[in-house]
Structures are given as C-alpha cells and as structure tokens.
Design a protein around this motif. Structure first.
Motif, PDB file in Angstrom:
ATOM      1  N   GLY A  68       0.816  -1.209   0.000  1.00 41.49           N
ATOM      2  CA  GLY A  68       0.000   0.000   0.000  1.00 41.49           C
ATOM      3  C   GLY A  68       0.845   1.252   0.000  1.00 41.49           C
ATOM      4  O   GLY A  68       2.067   1.220  -0.182  1.00 41.49           O
ATOM      5  N   ARG A  69       0.184   2.318   0.210  1.00 38.64           N
ATOM      6  CA  ARG A  69       0.853   3.603   0.297  1.00 38.64           C
ATOM      7  C   ARG A  69       1.694   3.674   1.541  1.00 38.64           C
ATOM      8  O   ARG A  69       1.340   3.123   2.580  1.00 38.64           O
ATOM      9  N   VAL A  70       2.793   4.352   1.461  1.00 38.59           N
ATOM     10  CA  VAL A  70       3.684   4.514   2.603  1.00 38.59           C
ATOM     11  C   VAL A  70       2.964   5.317   3.682  1.00 38.59           C
ATOM     12  O   VAL A  70       2.225   6.245   3.374  1.00 38.59           O
ATOM     13  N   ASN A  76      -0.211   3.681  12.395  1.00 43.50           N
ATOM     14  CA  ASN A  76      -0.817   3.795  13.722  1.00 43.50           C
ATOM     15  C   ASN A  76      -1.963   4.794  13.622  1.00 43.50           C
ATOM     16  O   ASN A  76      -1.732   6.001  13.492  1.00 43.50           O
ATOM     17  N   ALA A  77      -3.204   4.315  13.703  1.00 44.02           N
ATOM     18  CA  ALA A  77      -4.370   5.175  13.528  1.00 44.02           C
ATOM     19  C   ALA A  77      -4.458   6.243  14.614  1.00 44.02           C
ATOM     20  O   ALA A  77      -5.067   7.288  14.406  1.00 44.02           O
ATOM     21  N   ASP A  78      -3.847   6.009  15.764  1.00 43.89           N
ATOM     22  CA  ASP A  78      -3.868   7.013  16.827  1.00 43.89           C
ATOM     23  C   ASP A  78      -3.046   8.244  16.464  1.00 43.89           C
ATOM     24  O   ASP A  78      -3.232   9.309  17.042  1.00 43.89           O
ATOM     25  N   LEU A  79      -2.124   8.102  15.530  1.00 46.49           N
ATOM     26  CA  LEU A  79      -1.227   9.192  15.165  1.00 46.49           C
ATOM     27  C   LEU A  79      -1.515   9.740  13.772  1.00 46.49           C
ATOM     28  O   LEU A  79      -0.636  10.322  13.148  1.00 46.49           O
ATOM     29  N   SER A  80      -2.707   9.559  13.279  1.00 43.31           N
ATOM     30  CA  SER A  80      -3.047   9.919  11.910  1.00 43.31           C
ATOM     31  C   SER A  80      -2.598  11.334  11.539  1.00 43.31           C
ATOM     32  O   SER A  80      -3.061  12.306  12.104  1.00 43.31           O
ATOM     33  N   SER A  81      -1.647  11.402  10.618  1.00 47.91           N
ATOM     34  CA  SER A  81      -1.191  12.689  10.081  1.00 47.91           C
ATOM     35  C   SER A  81      -0.149  12.420   9.019  1.00 47.91           C
ATOM     36  O   SER A  81       0.349  11.317   8.875  1.00 47.91           O
ATOM     37  N   GLY A  82       0.180  13.448   8.287  1.00 44.36           N
ATOM     38  CA  GLY A  82       1.244  13.341   7.301  1.00 44.36           C
ATOM     39  C   GLY A  82       2.576  13.689   7.938  1.00 44.36           C
ATOM     40  O   GLY A  82       2.679  13.921   9.143  1.00 44.36           O
ATOM     41  N   SER A  83       3.605  13.758   7.120  1.00 46.63           N
ATOM     42  CA  SER A  83       4.937  14.050   7.642  1.00 46.63           C
ATOM     43  C   SER A  83       5.202  15.538   7.768  1.00 46.63           C
ATOM     44  O   SER A  83       6.092  15.951   8.474  1.00 46.63           O
ATOM     45  N   ASN A  89      12.205  19.620   1.038  1.00 42.42           N
ATOM     46  CA  ASN A  89      12.851  19.190   2.274  1.00 42.42           C
ATOM     47  C   ASN A  89      13.774  18.012   1.973  1.00 42.42           C
ATOM     48  O   ASN A  89      13.340  16.997   1.423  1.00 42.42           O
ATOM     49  N   PRO A  90      15.052  18.113   2.350  1.00 51.28           N
ATOM     50  CA  PRO A  90      15.987  17.005   2.080  1.00 51.28           C
ATOM     51  C   PRO A  90      15.554  15.678   2.704  1.00 51.28           C
ATOM     52  O   PRO A  90      15.790  14.621   2.125  1.00 51.28           O
ATOM     53  N   ALA A  91      14.899  15.724   3.861  1.00 52.33           N
ATOM     54  CA  ALA A  91      14.450  14.486   4.505  1.00 52.33           C
ATOM     55  C   ALA A  91      13.393  13.783   3.649  1.00 52.33           C
ATOM     56  O   ALA A  91      13.388  12.551   3.538  1.00 52.33           O
ATOM     57  N   LEU A  92      12.500  14.560   3.036  1.00 51.56           N
ATOM     58  CA  LEU A  92      11.494  13.965   2.161  1.00 51.56           C
ATOM     59  C   LEU A  92      12.151  13.377   0.915  1.00 51.56           C
ATOM     60  O   LEU A  92      11.842  12.256   0.511  1.00 51.56           O
ATOM     61  N   LEU A  93      13.081  14.111   0.336  1.00 53.96           N
ATOM     62  CA  LEU A  93      13.765  13.625  -0.861  1.00 53.96           C
ATOM     63  C   LEU A  93      14.541  12.344  -0.571  1.00 53.96           C
ATOM     64  O   LEU A  93      14.535  11.408  -1.370  1.00 53.96           O
ATOM     65  N   GLU A  94      15.176  12.266   0.593  1.00 54.80           N
ATOM     66  CA  GLU A  94      15.906  11.048   0.980  1.00 54.80           C
ATOM     67  C   GLU A  94      14.952   9.876   1.197  1.00 54.80           C
ATOM     68  O   GLU A  94      15.241   8.751   0.778  1.00 54.80           O
ATOM     69  N   ALA A  95      13.803  10.147   1.847  1.00 51.82           N
ATOM     70  CA  ALA A  95      12.831   9.075   2.105  1.00 51.82           C
ATOM     71  C   ALA A  95      12.248   8.547   0.797  1.00 51.82           C
ATOM     72  O   ALA A  95      12.103   7.333   0.621  1.00 51.82           O
ATOM     73  N   VAL A  96      11.929   9.439  -0.119  1.00 46.98           N
ATOM     74  CA  VAL A  96      11.386   9.021  -1.412  1.00 46.98           C
ATOM     75  C   VAL A  96      12.421   8.200  -2.174  1.00 46.98           C
ATOM     76  O   VAL A  96      12.097   7.157  -2.746  1.00 46.98           O
ATOM     77  N   THR A 120       5.314   8.144  -1.761  1.00 48.25           N
ATOM     78  CA  THR A 120       4.936   9.276  -0.903  1.00 48.25           C
ATOM     79  C   THR A 120       3.764   8.878  -0.020  1.00 48.25           C
ATOM     80  O   THR A 120       2.940   8.048  -0.393  1.00 48.25           O
ATOM     81  N   ALA A 121       3.692   9.480   1.143  1.00 44.99           N
ATOM     82  CA  ALA A 121       2.612   9.199   2.085  1.00 44.99           C
ATOM     83  C   ALA A 121       1.394  10.060   1.778  1.00 44.99           C
ATOM     84  O   ALA A 121       1.512  11.143   1.215  1.00 44.99           O
ATOM     85  N   SER A 122       0.230   9.573   2.167  1.00 46.90           N
ATOM     86  CA  SER A 122      -0.985  10.366   2.010  1.00 46.90           C
ATOM     87  C   SER A 122      -1.068  11.364   3.156  1.00 46.90           C
ATOM     88  O   SER A 122      -0.294  11.300   4.115  1.00 46.90           O
TER      89      SER A 122
END
Length: 187
Positions: A68-70, A76-83, A89-96, A120-122
């Motif tokens: 599925g999507r990253v 964890n549904a308790d922490l529902s949010s994006g990054s 952002n270099p951290a996003l580019l590295e993760a992708v 990419t995450a939703s």
C-alpha cells in the motif's frame, strides 16, 4: 449573584445532559441502525477473525502481496497525520529515494515508471487505497512471488478496481487489503 448562579448551573447541567449524553446516544443509535458496518469501523472478517478495516491502510511488506501507500505514522491510527515535509525538504527527498530503491530492489526487472503514490505518504498516513497504476506496477513482483501468471494477477487488480466516488470525484483506485484478500483466495 445567587439569582444568576442557579439558572446558569441549571442550564449548564441541562446542556451537558443534552449534548454529552442524549445527542451522542441518539447519533450512535441511528448510525447503528442505518450504517452498521461503517459505524463499527468497516471491519473485514475472514474465517471469523478480523483481517482489518476497509478504511485504514495496513502495512504489507511481503513480496507476494501488494504494498500500500507509505505511512508517515507507521500505520498507527492514533497518530493519523502526514509528515509535514515540504517538497524541497531534504528528509522527504531522501525518504522518497529510499522507497524508490526498495521498490527497485524488490523487483529489479520492472522497467515501468514508479507511481508517485508508492513512494509518498498520504495526508492521513493511513490511506487504504493505491492508484490503479501503483497496483499494475506491482503485478510482476506479486505474480513471480506466488508462481501465478501476470494475466491472472492483472485480472484480479481489474476486478478489485473501484470507480470514481459517485462516478465523478477522484480517480479509480484499488483497496490494498481487499486486493490481497482476493489474492489469497485464488491460491
């Protein structure tokens, strides 16, 4: 002051009972009658055991399953949010890039372009759907891992493709949990 305190406390107690007890019970009762599956979390059961929710993404990392999507929150549904990482952002580019590398390592013969929703995450981090392109990208890996023909697996993707919401909103999509359960059903 005494003349004002008693009516204020009475109204406070009355509104607490109406909005804190009566209204939630009424909404819960109506939803249980009209939408029992949805109000109970849209839980999918297989052989009497909960397999997951149709509405919340799960992590699949076995090569014989569709991924599925990253999730930016580790599913964890308790922490529902994006990054909250911006596009530069270099951290996003590295993760992708790490996700691209993982997809290529899992299926080195795949020369199709990698769909963006696989790397990419939703916004919620818990999206249960992937694009049709993301599902089709994974057909070769899943078919190889299960010893199935690509045509059979692709047919399963097509059977599990959901149309646009109300026929006009969004894009066709595939629920990863339902697709993987269907995949387990043909083995």
């Amino acid at each position: 002051m005494k003349n004002q305190l008693r009516p204020a406390l009475t109204i406070f107690a009355l509104l607490t009972i109406i909005t804190g007890v009566i209204y939630p019970l009424l909404v819960t009762g109506v939803s249980q009658v009209l939408f029992p599956s949805q109000s109970n979390g849209s839980i999918i059961t297989v052989n009497g055991k909960a397999a997951g929710s149709e509405l919340i993404g799960q992590q699949f990392d076995d090569p014989s399953y569709f991924w599925g999507r990253v999730s930016a929150v580790g599913y964890n549904a308790d922490l529902s949010s994006g990054s909250n990482y911006g596009p530069l952002n270099p951290a996003l580019l590295e993760a992708v890039q790490a996700r691209i590398d993982a997809l290529q390592a899992a299926d080195p013969d795949n020369t199709l372009p990698i769909p963006v929703d696989l790397v990419t995450a939703s916004a919620s981090g818990l999206d249960p759907h992937i694009s049709v392109a993301a599902a089709l990208y994974q057909v070769h890996r899943v078919a190889s891992a299960r010893g199935l023909s690509e045509a059979d697996v692709q047919s399963l993707v097509e059977q599990n493709t959901e149309g646009r919401q109300f026929g006009i909103f969004g894009e066709p999509r595939v629920n990863v949990l339902l697709l993987n359960l269907a995949l387990d059903g043909i083995q």
